[in-house]
Every structure is written in structure tokens, then in C-alpha cells.
Write a protein that holds these residues in place. Structure first.
Motif, PDB file in Angstrom:
ATOM      1  N   ALA A   1       0.838  -1.192   0.000  1.00  0.00           N
ATOM      2  CA  ALA A   1       0.000   0.000   0.000  1.00  0.00           C
ATOM      3  C   ALA A   1       0.878   1.248   0.000  1.00  0.00           C
ATOM      4  O   ALA A   1       1.904   1.301   0.680  1.00  0.00           O
ATOM      5  CB  ALA A   1      -0.905   0.006   1.219  1.00  0.00           C
ATOM      6  N   LYS A   2       0.449   2.233  -0.755  1.00  0.00           N
ATOM      7  CA  LYS A   2       1.089   3.547  -0.731  1.00  0.00           C
ATOM      8  C   LYS A   2       0.201   4.449   0.100  1.00  0.00           C
ATOM      9  O   LYS A   2      -1.000   4.563  -0.157  1.00  0.00           O
ATOM     10  CB  LYS A   2       1.246   4.097  -2.142  1.00  0.00           C
ATOM     11  CG  LYS A   2       2.218   3.292  -2.972  1.00  0.00           C
ATOM     12  CD  LYS A   2       2.342   3.880  -4.353  1.00  0.00           C
ATOM     13  CE  LYS A   2       3.329   3.050  -5.170  1.00  0.00           C
ATOM     14  NZ  LYS A   2       3.462   3.562  -6.531  1.00  0.00           N
TER      15      LYS A   2
ATOM     16  N   GLU B   1      -3.974   0.821  -2.576  1.00  0.00           N
ATOM     17  CA  GLU B   1      -3.459  -0.545  -2.592  1.00  0.00           C
ATOM     18  C   GLU B   1      -4.166  -1.296  -3.718  1.00  0.00           C
ATOM     19  O   GLU B   1      -5.387  -1.461  -3.680  1.00  0.00           O
ATOM     20  CB  GLU B   1      -3.693  -1.243  -1.257  1.00  0.00           C
ATOM     21  CG  GLU B   1      -3.039  -2.603  -1.193  1.00  0.00           C
ATOM     22  CD  GLU B   1      -3.090  -3.216   0.200  1.00  0.00           C
ATOM     23  OE1 GLU B   1      -2.131  -3.904   0.567  1.00  0.00           O
ATOM     24  OE2 GLU B   1      -4.072  -3.004   0.924  1.00  0.00           O
ATOM     25  N   GLU B   2      -3.375  -1.718  -4.698  1.00  0.00           N
ATOM     26  CA  GLU B   2      -3.897  -2.381  -5.886  1.00  0.00           C
ATOM     27  C   GLU B   2      -4.989  -1.504  -6.490  1.00  0.00           C
ATOM     28  O   GLU B   2      -4.740  -0.361  -6.796  1.00  0.00           O
ATOM     29  CB  GLU B   2      -4.347  -3.804  -5.560  1.00  0.00           C
ATOM     30  CG  GLU B   2      -3.193  -4.688  -5.122  1.00  0.00           C
ATOM     31  CD  GLU B   2      -3.641  -6.064  -4.666  1.00  0.00           C
ATOM     32  OE1 GLU B   2      -4.749  -6.493  -5.022  1.00  0.00           O
ATOM     33  OE2 GLU B   2      -2.844  -6.701  -3.954  1.00  0.00           O
ATOM     34  N   ALA B   3      -6.197  -2.010  -6.650  1.00  0.00           N
ATOM     35  CA  ALA B   3      -7.266  -1.232  -7.276  1.00  0.00           C
ATOM     36  C   ALA B   3      -8.092  -0.449  -6.261  1.00  0.00           C
ATOM     37  O   ALA B   3      -9.029   0.245  -6.633  1.00  0.00           O
ATOM     38  CB  ALA B   3      -8.175  -2.157  -8.081  1.00  0.00           C
ATOM     39  N   GLN B   4      -7.752  -0.541  -4.980  1.00  0.00           N
ATOM     40  CA  GLN B   4      -8.519   0.145  -3.943  1.00  0.00           C
ATOM     41  C   GLN B   4      -7.895   1.488  -3.594  1.00  0.00           C
ATOM     42  O   GLN B   4      -6.675   1.633  -3.576  1.00  0.00           O
ATOM     43  CB  GLN B   4      -8.618  -0.726  -2.698  1.00  0.00           C
ATOM     44  CG  GLN B   4      -9.372  -2.013  -2.925  1.00  0.00           C
ATOM     45  CD  GLN B   4      -9.483  -2.838  -1.652  1.00  0.00           C
ATOM     46  OE1 GLN B   4      -8.712  -2.676  -0.718  1.00  0.00           O
ATOM     47  NE2 GLN B   4     -10.467  -3.728  -1.628  1.00  0.00           N
ATOM     48  N   ARG B   5      -8.767   2.446  -3.312  1.00  0.00           N
ATOM     49  CA  ARG B   5      -8.319   3.794  -2.953  1.00  0.00           C
ATOM     50  C   ARG B   5      -9.194   4.286  -1.801  1.00  0.00           C
ATOM     51  O   ARG B   5     -10.413   4.220  -1.872  1.00  0.00           O
ATOM     52  CB  ARG B   5      -8.460   4.689  -4.168  1.00  0.00           C
ATOM     53  CG  ARG B   5      -8.060   6.104  -3.950  1.00  0.00           C
ATOM     54  CD  ARG B   5      -8.280   6.881  -5.272  1.00  0.00           C
ATOM     55  NE  ARG B   5      -7.533   8.101  -5.241  1.00  0.00           N
ATOM     56  CZ  ARG B   5      -6.235   8.209  -5.443  1.00  0.00           C
ATOM     57  NH1 ARG B   5      -5.523   7.149  -5.729  1.00  0.00           N
ATOM     58  NH2 ARG B   5      -5.644   9.364  -5.385  1.00  0.00           N
TER      59      ARG B   5
END
Length: 131
Positions: free
Chosen positions: A2-3, A25-29
Motif C-alpha cells: 500500500a502507498k 493498494e492495488e485497485a482500492q483507494r
């Protein structure tokens, strides 16, 4: 991994403060703004970092790459040392939270690369002040 981006905004020093966080994180915001209360700008940055980690933990983030435009925060965390003793409790709390992740890194970025978190912090602060 995760950024996580975070920033704080303070009106006055000390003054009303707020933070903004962005977790990708991946496709989640996930984005959030939080009123922090009255404090100086350095305390607000620490509070924003702690809030970002707490939110990441609730989202079940396992590995965290945390971005900040605060050189003070990055230096303190990476050296595990604060010059000003009043920030020591924040560093202790950061270390406790960081230990809940498999990996947790803090990296400084120029202000321009932290725009979204900054805008969230500014908007949240503006909403708090205008009430």
C-alpha cells in the motif's frame, strides 16, 4: 504494498489543525480528512502520521510505504530519534503501530507529489474553521 500519503494543515501556530490521508493498494483507494484540534504544525504532522497508520491497520494493510513531505517526520522515523522530547511519545506510538505491519517504510517526497493529501487536509481545515 500500500502507498500511504498524509499531510497536515494548521491555521496559526498553534491553531486549528486537520489532516488528509490517501491510501492506495492495488485497485482500492481510500481517502479521508480528519480534524485534529488545536496544536502546532509539527504536532499536527505527527498526528496525521499516526491517524494514517491507524486507518491503514483498519483497512488490513499488511505492507505500507508511507510518503510525507515533512523532512522532520521522515528523519525522526528513519533515525528512530527526535531532538525535541515532546515528540518522543509520537515516535513511540509510530513504532508500536509500525510493528503491526509486515513491512513499514517512510519516505520523503516533494510537496508536489503529496498534493492530494495536502488538499484533503486544507479542505477539512477550511470546513472546520467556517463552522
Amino acid at each position: 504494498m500500500a502507498k500511504i500519503y498524509f499531510d497536515a494543515a494548521t491555521k496559526g501556530n498553534p491553531g486549528m489543525s486537520a489532516c488528509g490521508i490517501v491510501i492506495v493498494e492495488e485497485a482500492q483507494r481510500y481517502t479521508d480528512g480528519q480534524i485534529l484540534g488545536e496544536m502546532d504544525n509539527h504536532s499536527a504532522e505527527w498526528e496525521a502520521l499516526i491517524y494514517a497508520l491507524q486507518q491503514a491497520a483498519q483497512l488490513q494493510v499488511v505492507n505500507a510505504l508511507i510518503y510525507t513531505d515533512s523532512q522532520l517526520i521522515e528523519d525522526a522515523v528513519n533515525r528512530n530519534y527526535v531532538k525535541n522530547r515532546r515528540f518522543k511519545p509520537y515516535l513511540v506510538q509510530f513504532n508500536e503501530l509500525a510493528d503491526t505491519f509486515n513491512l513499514c517504510f517512510v519516505k520523503w517526497v516533494p510537496r508536489g507529489q503529496n498534493k492530494e493529501a495536502n488538499q484533503l487536509a486544507q479542505q477539512t481545515l477550511y470546513q472546520a474553521i467556517k463552522q
